[in-house]
Write a protein that holds these residues in place. Structure first.
Motif, PDB file in Angstrom:
ATOM      1  N   ASP A 203       6.934  -0.323   7.363  1.00  0.00           N
ATOM      2  CA  ASP A 203       7.076  -1.420   6.408  1.00  0.00           C
ATOM      3  C   ASP A 203       8.571  -1.677   6.218  1.00  0.00           C
ATOM      4  O   ASP A 203       9.206  -1.113   5.344  1.00  0.00           O
ATOM      5  CB  ASP A 203       6.406  -1.060   5.074  1.00  0.00           C
ATOM      6  CG  ASP A 203       6.495  -2.183   4.051  1.00  0.00           C
ATOM      7  OD1 ASP A 203       6.715  -3.344   4.453  1.00  0.00           O
ATOM      8  OD2 ASP A 203       6.362  -1.893   2.850  1.00  0.00           O
ATOM      9  N   TRP A 204       9.154  -2.511   7.092  1.00  0.00           N
ATOM     10  CA  TRP A 204      10.589  -2.783   7.086  1.00  0.00           C
ATOM     11  C   TRP A 204      10.970  -3.696   5.935  1.00  0.00           C
ATOM     12  O   TRP A 204      10.247  -4.609   5.585  1.00  0.00           O
ATOM     13  CB  TRP A 204      11.021  -3.438   8.397  1.00  0.00           C
ATOM     14  CG  TRP A 204      10.870  -2.552   9.586  1.00  0.00           C
ATOM     15  CD1 TRP A 204       9.897  -2.610  10.541  1.00  0.00           C
ATOM     16  CD2 TRP A 204      11.716  -1.466   9.964  1.00  0.00           C
ATOM     17  NE1 TRP A 204      10.083  -1.629  11.473  1.00  0.00           N
ATOM     18  CE2 TRP A 204      11.190  -0.912  11.150  1.00  0.00           C
ATOM     19  CE3 TRP A 204      12.868  -0.905   9.410  1.00  0.00           C
ATOM     20  CZ2 TRP A 204      11.781   0.171  11.797  1.00  0.00           C
ATOM     21  CZ3 TRP A 204      13.455   0.159  10.050  1.00  0.00           C
ATOM     22  CH2 TRP A 204      12.909   0.690  11.234  1.00  0.00           C
TER      23      TRP A 204
ATOM     24  N   GLY B 170       7.980  -4.907  14.030  1.00  0.00           N
ATOM     25  CA  GLY B 170       6.834  -4.055  14.342  1.00  0.00           C
ATOM     26  C   GLY B 170       6.070  -3.671  13.096  1.00  0.00           C
ATOM     27  O   GLY B 170       6.581  -3.741  11.982  1.00  0.00           O
ATOM     28  N   THR B 171       4.842  -3.281  13.292  1.00  0.00           N
ATOM     29  CA  THR B 171       3.964  -2.982  12.165  1.00  0.00           C
ATOM     30  C   THR B 171       3.835  -1.500  11.860  1.00  0.00           C
ATOM     31  O   THR B 171       3.176  -1.134  10.902  1.00  0.00           O
ATOM     32  CB  THR B 171       2.561  -3.554  12.436  1.00  0.00           C
ATOM     33  OG1 THR B 171       2.069  -2.971  13.660  1.00  0.00           O
ATOM     34  CG2 THR B 171       2.594  -5.067  12.564  1.00  0.00           C
ATOM     35  N   ASP B 172       4.460  -0.653  12.659  1.00  0.00           N
ATOM     36  CA  ASP B 172       4.351   0.783  12.421  1.00  0.00           C
ATOM     37  C   ASP B 172       5.148   1.232  11.204  1.00  0.00           C
ATOM     38  O   ASP B 172       4.927   2.313  10.675  1.00  0.00           O
ATOM     39  CB  ASP B 172       4.765   1.582  13.651  1.00  0.00           C
ATOM     40  CG  ASP B 172       6.191   1.283  14.097  1.00  0.00           C
ATOM     41  OD1 ASP B 172       6.648   0.140  13.910  1.00  0.00           O
ATOM     42  OD2 ASP B 172       6.836   2.189  14.645  1.00  0.00           O
TER      43      ASP B 172
ATOM     44  N   SER C 175      10.863   0.413   3.741  1.00  0.00           N
ATOM     45  CA  SER C 175      10.870   0.071   2.302  1.00  0.00           C
ATOM     46  C   SER C 175      10.844   1.302   1.409  1.00  0.00           C
ATOM     47  O   SER C 175      11.395   1.291   0.318  1.00  0.00           O
ATOM     48  CB  SER C 175       9.711  -0.856   1.961  1.00  0.00           C
ATOM     49  OG  SER C 175       8.484  -0.239   2.262  1.00  0.00           O
TER      50      SER C 175
ATOM     51  N   GLU D 190       9.233  -9.585  10.422  1.00  0.00           N
ATOM     52  CA  GLU D 190       7.902  -9.361  10.985  1.00  0.00           C
ATOM     53  C   GLU D 190       7.949  -9.029  12.482  1.00  0.00           C
ATOM     54  O   GLU D 190       7.007  -8.470  13.024  1.00  0.00           O
ATOM     55  CB  GLU D 190       6.963 -10.543  10.715  1.00  0.00           C
ATOM     56  CG  GLU D 190       7.496 -11.890  11.057  1.00  0.00           C
ATOM     57  CD  GLU D 190       8.338 -12.535   9.958  1.00  0.00           C
ATOM     58  OE1 GLU D 190       8.791 -13.652  10.188  1.00  0.00           O
ATOM     59  OE2 GLU D 190       8.572 -11.940   8.888  1.00  0.00           O
ATOM     60  N   ASP D 191       9.055  -9.332  13.151  1.00  0.00           N
ATOM     61  CA  ASP D 191       9.205  -8.983  14.562  1.00  0.00           C
ATOM     62  C   ASP D 191       9.608  -7.520  14.763  1.00  0.00           C
ATOM     63  O   ASP D 191       9.668  -7.049  15.894  1.00  0.00           O
ATOM     64  CB  ASP D 191      10.252  -9.885  15.228  1.00  0.00           C
ATOM     65  CG  ASP D 191       9.781 -11.324  15.333  1.00  0.00           C
ATOM     66  OD1 ASP D 191       8.556 -11.563  15.276  1.00  0.00           O
ATOM     67  OD2 ASP D 191      10.645 -12.214  15.464  1.00  0.00           O
TER      68      ASP D 191
END
Length: 184
Positions: free
Chosen positions: A169-170, A165-167, A181, A162-163
Motif C-alpha cells: 500500500d504505497w 504495484g498492489t503488493d 503507508s 497505482e502503477d
C-alpha cells in the motif's frame, strides 16, 4: 547497466539493500555487541538519457544543493562513500523509519540513498540503476536491521502511485518518493 547496490560498513550497523528488480546484497554485519544500520552515498552532476534530462524526471536534481541535501555523517567523519557524487545528493523526505536522498554516480546512474537508524548511529545505503531503467520504473530500496525495515521508492515525475504495484500500500512521502503507508 545492471543495478548497483553499495553499503558502507559501520561499527554499529547492519544493512541490506534490495533493488526494485529483486537483486539483493548481503547484509553487512557489525560486531555482535552493537548491531544497527549504516550507509552513505554521493551524487554527480547533471545527466541525460536520450532526450530527457534527469532533472526533468527528478526536479530536485536541478536545484542548488543546500545543507539538508548533504548526507549525514560527513560533519563527524568526513565525506562518506556510498558510490555517489556528494555534490549531487538532494534530500527528498523521510518516514518514521528512514530519510531519503536522490543522487547520481560519476558514471551517470541514478541512486536512491537512505539513512536508517538513530541520528547518532545511522546506516547509509544506496541502490542505483541506469537512467533508462529509472525512467521505466523507478528505484526501490529496502534496509533492514534486526528489529525493523524501511522501504523507499524513487519514482520519475508523472509516475502514478497505482502503477507501483498492489503488493504494498504505497503512499506519497514527497515529490518522487513513495513508501509503504504503514511506515509514514
Amino acid at each position: 547497466m545492471p543495478p548497483v547496490r553499495r553499503l558502507r560498513p559501520a561499527p554499529v550497523a547492519v544493512a541490506a539493500v534490495l533493488a526494485l528488480n529483486a537483486c539483493t546484497t548481503s547484509p553487512t554485519e557489525a560486531p555482535a555487541s552493537r548491531p544497527g544500520p549504516t550507509s552513505t552515498a554521493t551524487t554527480a552532476g547533471p545527466s541525460t538519457e536520450g532526450d530527457v534530462a534527469l532533472e526533468t524526471l527528478v526536479p530536485a536534481l536541478g536545484e542548488l544543493q543546500g545543507d539538508q541535501d548533504r548526507l549525514p555523517g560527513a560533519e563527524r567523519t568526513g565525506p562518506v562513500d556510498v558510490g555517489v557524487d556528494p555534490a549531487s545528493t538532494r534530500y527528498l523526505g523521510e518516514t518514521r523509519r528512514a530519510r531519503y536522498w536522490v543522487a547520481l554516480t560519476d558514471e551517470g546512474a541514478v541512486c536512491l540513498v537512505d539513512a536508517f537508524g538513530t541520528r547518532e548511529a545511522e546506516a547509509l545505503g544506496s541502490t542505483c540503476t541506469s537512467p533508462r531503467a529509472f525512467a521505466d520504473g523507478g528505484i526501490q530500496t529496502r534496509t533492514t536491521s534486526s528489529t525493523t525495515t524501511a522501504t523507499g521508492y524513487l519514482v520519475p515525475r508523472g509516475f502514478a502511485v497505482e502503477d507501483a504495484g498492489t503488493d504494498v500500500d504505497w503512499a506519497v512521502v514527497a515529490d518522487n518518493l513513495l513508501a509503504p503507508s504503514d511506515q509514514l
